[in-house]
Write a protein that holds these residues in place. Sequence first.
Motif, PDB file in Angstrom:
ATOM      1  N   SER A 127     -27.711 -24.007   1.786  1.00 23.76           N
ATOM      2  CA  SER A 127     -27.055 -24.017   3.093  1.00 23.76           C
ATOM      3  C   SER A 127     -25.585 -23.646   2.962  1.00 23.76           C
ATOM      4  CB  SER A 127     -27.205 -25.401   3.734  1.00 23.76           C
ATOM      5  OG  SER A 127     -26.482 -25.472   4.950  1.00 23.76           O
ATOM      6  N   GLU A 187     -23.604 -20.319   4.327  1.00 25.71           N
ATOM      7  CA  GLU A 187     -22.428 -20.439   5.197  1.00 25.71           C
ATOM      8  C   GLU A 187     -21.241 -19.650   4.660  1.00 25.71           C
ATOM      9  OE1 GLU A 187     -19.393 -23.953   6.876  1.00 25.71           O
ATOM     10  OE2 GLU A 187     -21.231 -24.485   5.750  1.00 25.71           O
ATOM     11  N   TYR A 188     -21.018 -19.708   3.354  1.00 24.82           N
ATOM     12  CA  TYR A 188     -19.808 -19.115   2.782  1.00 24.82           C
ATOM     13  C   TYR A 188     -20.033 -17.753   2.121  1.00 24.82           C
ATOM     14  CZ  TYR A 188     -17.694 -23.701   3.534  1.00 24.82           C
ATOM     15  OH  TYR A 188     -17.218 -24.861   4.094  1.00 24.82           O
ATOM     16  N   ASP A 227     -26.215 -14.748   0.046  1.00 26.58           N
ATOM     17  CA  ASP A 227     -26.735 -16.064   0.436  1.00 26.58           C
ATOM     18  C   ASP A 227     -27.869 -16.528  -0.463  1.00 26.58           C
ATOM     19  OD1 ASP A 227     -28.518 -14.120   1.279  1.00 26.58           O
ATOM     20  OD2 ASP A 227     -29.000 -15.114   3.172  1.00 26.58           O
TER      21      ASP A 227
END
Length: 292
Positions: free
Chosen positions: A19, A23-24, A165
Amino acid sequence: MKPAPFKYIAATSLEHALSLKGEYGDDAKFLAGGQSLMPTMNFRLAQPAILIDLNRIEGLGVIRPCDASGARIGALTRYRTLERDSGFAQMFPLIAEALPHIAHPQIRNRGTIGGNLSHADPASELPAIMVALGARFRIQTATQERWVESSDFFLGALTTDLQPDEMLVEVELPLSKPRTGSCFMEIARRRGDFAIAGVAAMMTLSEQDECTHVRLTFCGVGETPVDASSAADPLIGRAPTEAAICDVAASVQAMIDPGGSVHATADYQRHVAGVLTERALQTAHQRARHGK
């Protein structure tokens, strides 16, 4: 030197880690063993804004036998775990033979399999070995997973097929066929240094001692692991004589295109690759014949 400022997050689960990566994206790096990442951060060659520590995640450092088909290795499995697992060494002697060549014991105590493969250093031993073995990699995001052949995973120096990701979470290793011999060899200036050239060889023989399958991959002589198995195609269907193996070594030298370095010229790397090809194929042949 010290690294650039970053935010540290200790992931509590695989889902949490994925997750955060989703996100980053490229701003985040996974911290496993840290044996490759931390030096690059200290030299500011890598400057992630977020460091996601994976070491508290359970289940990612497990070796799982897969019936009679092979085994799966979790990405957080450390070199030392493989070194100390006698059952694993019997299943995958090529890896067991290469492990002592990898860096130094202190590094192997912390370094992880997933971290090494994701870093994709072309001089590293494991990427070439994975290609030789025909390994597959399980890659996950927060919402899905996919499998990638090891031969398709390494795209360039320090570059893989991993997306911003994604995370490499597991390696699947198939068992070799009966009457398969393997050998890993490398030449380095000092014990634990990166190899000037290294070779992973596998050979399978029929009951008549004729070669039925050969794998030949190299580290240190290209920007990715170099698969030179096609150079050994003339061995298929015949008994591997010294002259035939010598011809394969010459074909390898003509096929590879090493870049040279401060430690060795390209010509010297090419020479070493040829010598190692002969020795490794001869050893793999003998081991296949005698079942070692």
